[in-house]
Write a protein that holds these residues in place. Structure first.
Motif, mmCIF file in Angstrom:
data_model
loop_
_atom_site.group_PDB
_atom_site.id
_atom_site.type_symbol
_atom_site.label_atom_id
_atom_site.label_comp_id
_atom_site.label_asym_id
_atom_site.label_seq_id
_atom_site.Cartn_x
_atom_site.Cartn_y
_atom_site.Cartn_z
ATOM 1 N N LYS A 769 0.809 -1.216 0.000
ATOM 2 C CA LYS A 769 0.000 0.000 0.000
ATOM 3 C C LYS A 769 0.846 1.271 0.000
ATOM 4 N N VAL A 770 2.175 1.131 0.160
ATOM 5 C CA VAL A 770 3.029 2.310 0.142
ATOM 6 C C VAL A 770 3.997 2.223 -1.023
ATOM 7 N N GLU A 771 4.351 3.369 -1.568
ATOM 8 C CA GLU A 771 5.256 3.396 -2.720
ATOM 9 C C GLU A 771 6.714 3.257 -2.297
ATOM 10 N N PHE A 772 7.051 3.885 -1.162
ATOM 11 C CA PHE A 772 8.427 3.832 -0.669
ATOM 12 C C PHE A 772 8.416 3.438 0.808
ATOM 13 N N GLY A 773 9.302 2.521 1.151
ATOM 14 C CA GLY A 773 9.437 2.176 2.552
ATOM 15 C C GLY A 773 10.218 3.248 3.294
ATOM 16 N N HIS A 774 10.099 3.233 4.613
ATOM 17 C CA HIS A 774 10.877 4.179 5.418
ATOM 18 C C HIS A 774 11.741 3.398 6.393
ATOM 19 N N PRO A 775 13.055 3.628 6.373
ATOM 20 C CA PRO A 775 13.931 2.888 7.283
ATOM 21 C C PRO A 775 13.562 3.062 8.748
ATOM 22 N N GLY A 776 12.879 4.159 9.055
ATOM 23 C CA GLY A 776 12.525 4.439 10.441
ATOM 24 C C GLY A 776 11.510 3.493 11.033
ATOM 25 N N VAL A 777 10.823 2.709 10.203
ATOM 26 C CA VAL A 777 9.827 1.774 10.731
ATOM 27 C C VAL A 777 10.290 0.328 10.593
ATOM 28 N N ALA A 778 11.543 0.117 10.217
ATOM 29 C CA ALA A 778 12.065 -1.242 10.093
ATOM 30 C C ALA A 778 12.179 -1.881 11.473
ATOM 31 N N PRO A 779 11.902 -3.170 11.591
ATOM 32 C CA PRO A 779 12.081 -3.843 12.886
ATOM 33 C C PRO A 779 13.554 -3.946 13.250
ATOM 34 N N TYR A 780 13.831 -4.156 14.529
ATOM 35 C CA TYR A 780 15.223 -4.223 14.968
ATOM 36 C C TYR A 780 15.966 -5.364 14.280
#
Length: 912
Positions: A769-780
């Motif tokens: 549902k998103v075009e670009f991921g954001h590194p800030g929401v990546a799991p540890y």
């Protein structure tokens, strides 16, 4: 003497705890005979005792297991076997005060080799301090035992507490723990007041300044009062409670062949890894990630540059051998020629694979003849040959026979060599033709030696070396030659359509016979992982989805669209009929070819195509001629046309692609079982689908979505949980999985349960549902990266689609209302890098090209020259080479300091 087990644990109804171990009273590792623990509701502890001989000393290994009588589950606690040493002549009682070690905890991954052998390696064992001699048997002794790998190499653990023997909370009197059994820290202390409750905490101790740097967070730990004498209490604590959050690091990715140094011969070599490690260490980067390094020599042409088609999953590629580290060439003319060719090849801005390899083999053969006597007598070589016997002899035989018969396709060899027979005899030193085989023993021995030297150098520098495990094996390889029963040689592995290729990828590798592999407990995989652990402390598993299901195509396919997932649950024709209301094999399963479709695909060439390649079955309805029914047949026909008329190659390639498209015009592909079918992937994009009636299209679309997104979730989860643990736990490497593409919902959960880090690429987000991921929401437990070797660099991607770049510039980088620069300027590359560095992910790994993009002086002029692979091109020439000498990069003080400051500000240089 008495050995008492204690464990605080809250169970649900129907659950119970047992302890299983190495002595008969613990079942001798037979779970059915394990020792039952008893629950004490008042304290919340489970406990039980066993007796050990009073007059003996020994060792007991054990583990706790949670049994669920409702589900039948048997959950063994995470980690290595627990070990306790006892001496009945010294002590009457040992009380084990353990804690349950749950799986799927982020801290568990700190126990992998990446941390224990490289990042937090212990140069020399640290001694413990004791307040009173532990050997005084009249005392009640407390053994503090903490599993804590995350301690800087220069630091030590200590324990501080309320008892005077623990310093009475005076930090200057903290008790130091020994790392003799690192990553477990131990100290034995005779408490002065064991009859009182004792409070304590662990701390990080700086031995140089003799002070505590960090005292762990949280409430004080508690030791209950005890009046026992002649007792050893083993307090086996788990996890230092760091007040500074999770450990995070950063790394650099670059293939070995792309390394450039002055000493190389036109291609990166294993000793060059030391230069890259030096650069990484100077900037604070903690990982060097490379591509597969196995031997791919099948044709002795540039086609062998593809690093994922190894002729052995164990042997190393001769291109990475540094000649100077073997020996100096004896003849002055040879030395002069080597220097001349070194200057020539190092002057090129790409890896000129064929001439480089020709030169390598030329000098390797000279060095082999020159050093042969000393080499064969070398005890190191004899040890190497003995240790690597299981694959080395077969590989040497395969390589020599490949060259003798001019092909790696062993089905074309003389009949007596098509299957391996009496290989030890064939490759014996007493044979007249031994040098054919000895050359490869020689080469592999020195490759192994040089790589292990580079890896050891990385470990001593505090840098993790991360390897790459390809998901497939090459069809014409020593592996297929020696163990064909492990593979489905009549099938092909690849990937379904994705951002890399709209027609899917066909790697042409055979698929795995998992049923056969399971019969011996996945021995082949365990051997493969163990061999990789010889060189690496961390590993990227290419296309980890293949352990859940692989995209499998029949041997007659060229593109990937006519494949199916394997294993899978295909549909019976009656189920299809029930779901869509009818079943017509001709309409659903044979190519849908109509005159208007020919016009769409071939334009003004449609009539010529119809006449040469098609038969008209009824007016306006066509089928391909009999000799062109499959893509492989079409490939063969057009291969001959192109060979005969190379000047028309472009036109023939266009026609061939169009005919491939006609073959793909089906809605279902047959399964192995009669009357069972798989829906064709991307089925809604076909003419065959679009020209169905509305009612059928709606029903077929529902069937398609159910098949690919719901039907197999539990099935594929089970597949992953059967296969992956054997691979994951075969070694102690930190495992990272490349999980991009069409990912089943069950995959992240299985990877988390097994402690396998996922991959997050910003331009390929897992959320559709998103075009670009954001590194800030990546799991540890993940790796974030702006790209991979299968993608354009950040600079190249930036220029591909200006409209998309503008959306990224505004929505992801936060430049609302601003116009994105046409080129990826250095400050833009810096923002992308910073965004990844500040991610919560354990690792941020950057292609070196993307880091250099931050420097206008160091980055390459043309970003298109930086891409390593183009996945949509199956005949891509892997020739990328760094444009800078690594010796010079190490000296770029300003740039290196800038990178270091970015790492410091993001917290990726801190141990704590």
């Amino acid at each position: 003497m008495i050995l008492r087990f204690t464990l605080p644990f809250h169970t649900a109804w129907g659950q119970r705890l047992v302890v299983c171990g190495s002595v008969p009273t613990l079942g001798s590792w037979n779970l059915a005979q394990a020792l039952d623990l008893h629950y004490h509701p008042a304290s919340g502890f489970w406990s039980q005792e066993i007796s050990l001989p009073d007059d003996q000393a020994g060792t007991v290994e054990y583990k706790f297991i949670l049994l669920d009588e409702r589900s039948g589950n048997e959950d063994w606690e995470w980690g290595a076997n627990r070990v306790v040493h006892y001496d009945g002549r010294q002590l009457g009682r040992i009380v084990l005060e353990d804690y349950w070690r749950p799986a799927a905890q982020p801290e568990n991954e700190l126990h992998t080799a990446a941390f224990t052998q490289a990042l937090m390696r212990r140069p020399t064992p640290a001694k413990a301090s004791t307040t009173r001699p532990a050997a005084r048997v009249a005392d009640s002794v407390m053994r503090f035992q903490l599993a804590a790998p995350r301690v800087d190499s220069d630091h030590q653990l200590c324990v501080l507490g309320s008892d005077p023997a623990l310093g009475a909370w005076d930090a200057r009197k903290a008790v130091l723990l020994s790392d003799q059994d690192y990553p477990t820290w131990v100290a034995e202390v005779a408490l002065e007041h064991p009859e009182r409750t004792t409070q304590y905490k662990y701390g990080i101790w700086d031995p140089r300044d003799k002070k505590i740097l960090h005292l762990e967070a949280g409430d004080d730990r508690i030791i209950s009062a005890s009046a026992d004498r002649k007792t050893l209490r083993v307090r086996a604590d788990e996890h230092f409670r760091y007040p500074t959050g999770n450990w995070r690091g950063a790394g650099v990715a670059l293939p070995v062949f792309a390394l450039r140094s002055r000493r190389g011969l036109g291609v990166g070599e294993f000793p060059d890894l030391k230069l890259l490690v030096d650069w990484a260490a100077s900037t604070g980067l903690k990982m060097v990630q490379i591509l597969p390094i196995n031997d791919t020599t099948a044709t002795h042409t540039w086609v062998d540059s593809y690093p994922y088609a190894a002729i052995s999953v164990f042997a190393l590629h001769p291109q990475y051998l540094n000649l100077d580290e073997i020996a100096e060439l004896a003849e002055p003319a040879d030395r002069q020629e080597l220097e001349r060719q070194r200057d020539e090849f190092n002057g090129r801005n790409f890896v000129d694979y064929e001439p480089v390899m020709n030169a390598k083999w030329h000098f390797i053969k000279k060095l082999y003849q020159q050093e042969k006597g000393k080499f064969l007598a070398d005890p190191e070589f004899k040890t190497f040959r003995e240790q690597q016997q299981s694959w080395l002899v077969a590989y040497a035989a395969f390589s020599a026979l490949r060259d003798r018969f001019g092909t790696a396709d062993f089905s074309q060899w003389p009949s007596e060599f098509r299957t391996p027979q009496r290989l030890d005899e064939l490759t014996a030193e007493t044979q007249a033709d031994f040098d054919e085989f000895g050359l490869h023993f020689f080469t592999q021995f020195h490759l192994d030696k040089q790589l292990r030297d580079a890896v050891d150098y990385a470990r001593q520098s505090g840098v993790v070396m991360k390897g790459d495990l390809p998901i497939g094996i090459y069809r014409h390889s020593a592996d297929a030659w020696t163990q064909p029963e492990l593979y489905h040689m009549d099938q092909q592995a690849g990937a379904p359509p994705d951002d890399f290729s709209t027609t899917g990828q066909n790697w042409r590798f055979p698929t795995y016979n998992w049923e056969r592999m399971a019969e011996d407990g996945y021995t082949w995989w365990k051997q493969r992982m163990s061999h990789l652990a010889r060189y690496f402390d961390a590993l990227r598993i290419d296309h980890i989805l293949g352990f859940f299901r692989i995209w499998e195509m029949p041997g007659h396919s060229v593109e990937g669209l006519l494949g199916h997932f394997s294993p899978a649950l295909p549909l019976h024709r009656h189920e299809i009929e029930q779901r869509i209301g009818w079943f017509d094999h001709g309409r659903l399963c044979e190519p849908y070819i109509r005159w208007h479709i020919l016009n769409d695909i071939f334009k003004e060439q449609a009539e010529a195509v119809r006449q040469e390649f098609l038969d008209e079955t009824t007016p306006g309805i066509f089928r391909l001629k009999e000799h062109l029914r499959t893509q492989r047949q079409i490939e063969e026909v057009f291969g001959k046309k192109i060979a005969a008329e190379p000047s028309n190659a472009e036109h023939y390639s266009w026609l061939r692609t169009g005919l491939y498209q006609l073959v793909n015009e089906v809605l279902f592909v047959p399964a192995a079982e009669a009357d069972f079918y798989h829906p064709r992937i991307t089925l809604p994009k076909t003419y065959a689908f679009r020209e169905l009636d509305d009612h059928t299209r709606h029903r077929l679309h529902d069937l398609y979505n159910d098949f690919f997104y719901r039907r197999h979730e539990d099935f594929w989860r089970d597949q992953g949980m059967v296969k992956l643990p054997a691979v994951r736990y075969a070694t102690n490497m930190l495992i990272c999985g490349e999980d991009l593409g069409m990912v089943p919902e069950s995959v992240p959960g299985v990877m988390k349960a097994l402690g396998i880090l996922g991959l997050n690429i910003q331009r390929m987000p897992a959320d559709p549902k998103v075009e670009f991921g954001h590194p800030g929401v990546a799991p540890y437990l993940s790796v974030v990266s702006p790209g991979s070797h299968d993608m354009s660099t950040v600079r190249g991607w930036w220029e591909e689609d200006p409209a998309r770049t503008q959306r990224f510039f505004e929505n992801t980088l936060g430049h609302w209302g601003e116009g994105a620069p046409y080129h990826c300027e250095p400050w833009v590359a810096r923002e992308v890098t910073v965004q990844h560095l500040h991610s919560p992910a354990m690792w941020a790994v950057f292609p070196l090209q993307d880091l250099l993009a931050m420097s206008p002086a160091l980055r390459r002029a043309n970003p298109l020259d930086e891409q390593i692979n183009v996945p949509s091109n199956p005949t891509h020439f892997w020739k990328y080479r760094l444009h800078l000498n690594l010796e010079d990069l190490v000296q770029e003080i300003g740039f290196n300091h800038d990178v270091q400051q970015l790492l410091i500000s993001s917290g990726r240089q801190r141990v704590y």
